[in-house]
Motif scaffolding. Structure first.
Motif, short mmCIF file in Angstrom:
data_model
loop_
_atom_site.label_atom_id
_atom_site.label_comp_id
_atom_site.label_asym_id
_atom_site.label_seq_id
_atom_site.Cartn_x
_atom_site.Cartn_y
_atom_site.Cartn_z
N VAL A 16 0.85 -1.20 0.00
CA VAL A 16 0.00 0.00 0.00
C VAL A 16 0.88 1.24 0.00
O VAL A 16 0.68 2.17 -0.80
N VAL A 20 1.42 4.18 -3.01
CA VAL A 20 1.30 5.63 -2.86
C VAL A 20 2.56 6.31 -3.39
O VAL A 20 2.49 7.27 -4.17
N CYS A 23 2.73 5.99 -7.24
CA CYS A 23 1.72 6.83 -7.88
C CYS A 23 2.15 8.29 -7.87
O CYS A 23 2.08 8.97 -8.90
N CYS A 90 -3.06 11.95 -7.26
CA CYS A 90 -2.66 10.59 -6.88
C CYS A 90 -3.88 9.74 -6.51
O CYS A 90 -4.41 9.82 -5.41
N SER A 91 -4.31 8.91 -7.46
CA SER A 91 -5.51 8.10 -7.26
C SER A 91 -5.33 7.08 -6.14
O SER A 91 -6.29 6.75 -5.44
N VAL A 92 -4.12 6.58 -5.94
CA VAL A 92 -3.89 5.64 -4.84
C VAL A 92 -4.10 6.34 -3.51
O VAL A 92 -4.80 5.84 -2.63
N PHE A 94 -5.88 8.95 -2.86
CA PHE A 94 -7.28 9.29 -2.67
C PHE A 94 -8.17 8.06 -2.46
O PHE A 94 -9.34 8.19 -2.13
N SER A 95 -7.59 6.88 -2.63
CA SER A 95 -8.32 5.65 -2.34
C SER A 95 -8.19 5.26 -0.87
O SER A 95 -8.85 4.33 -0.42
N LEU A 96 -7.35 5.96 -0.12
CA LEU A 96 -7.14 5.68 1.30
C LEU A 96 -8.02 6.59 2.14
O LEU A 96 -8.64 7.52 1.65
N ARG A 97 -8.00 6.35 3.44
CA ARG A 97 -8.82 7.16 4.35
C ARG A 97 -8.40 8.62 4.35
O ARG A 97 -7.22 8.94 4.23
N GLU A 98 -9.35 9.49 4.55
CA GLU A 98 -9.08 10.93 4.55
C GLU A 98 -8.24 11.38 5.73
O GLU A 98 -7.62 12.43 5.67
#
Length: 109
Positions: A16, A20, A23, A90-92, A94-98
């Protein structure tokens, strides 16, 4: 090979963090190339801090960008490229928690 104990390969959580970093590196490379900012190399070293309690998700990440061969007059454009990746592209990420805190550092010259 993916390994939960990191004996023969990275763990899923390492992957993971690597995703990030990769990306953001690709974003920065593309932004600099589109802006015609010359550079010799771009490396990213990633470290993560995980929560102690399950599910042991990342609570913070530190990405150290080493960018070499950038003219001094273009250093601000490197900063801006990293900022654009972190805040917009970075789509990766933004796929994670805020609530994941991501700190970025630039090294090299």
């Amino acid at each position: 090979m993916v390994d939960g104990d990191c004996a023969v390969g990275p763990s899923p959580m390492d992957l993971v963090l690597m995703a990030v970093a990769a990306c953001m590196a690709i974003d920065v490379k593309v932004i600099l190339e589109k802006g015609r900012v010359p550079f010799d190399s771009l490396d990213v070293h990633a470290e993560g801090e995980r929560r102690q309690e399950p599910p042991r998700s990342y609570r913070a990440a530190r990405l150290v960008f080493t960018v070499t061969g950038v003219p001094a007059a273009s250093r601000a454009r490197v900063d801006r490229a990293i900022e654009l990746s972190r805040e917009k592209y970075c789509s990766v990420l933004f796929s994670l928690r805020e609530d994941l805190v991501v700190d970025t550092v630039i090294e090299g010259g």
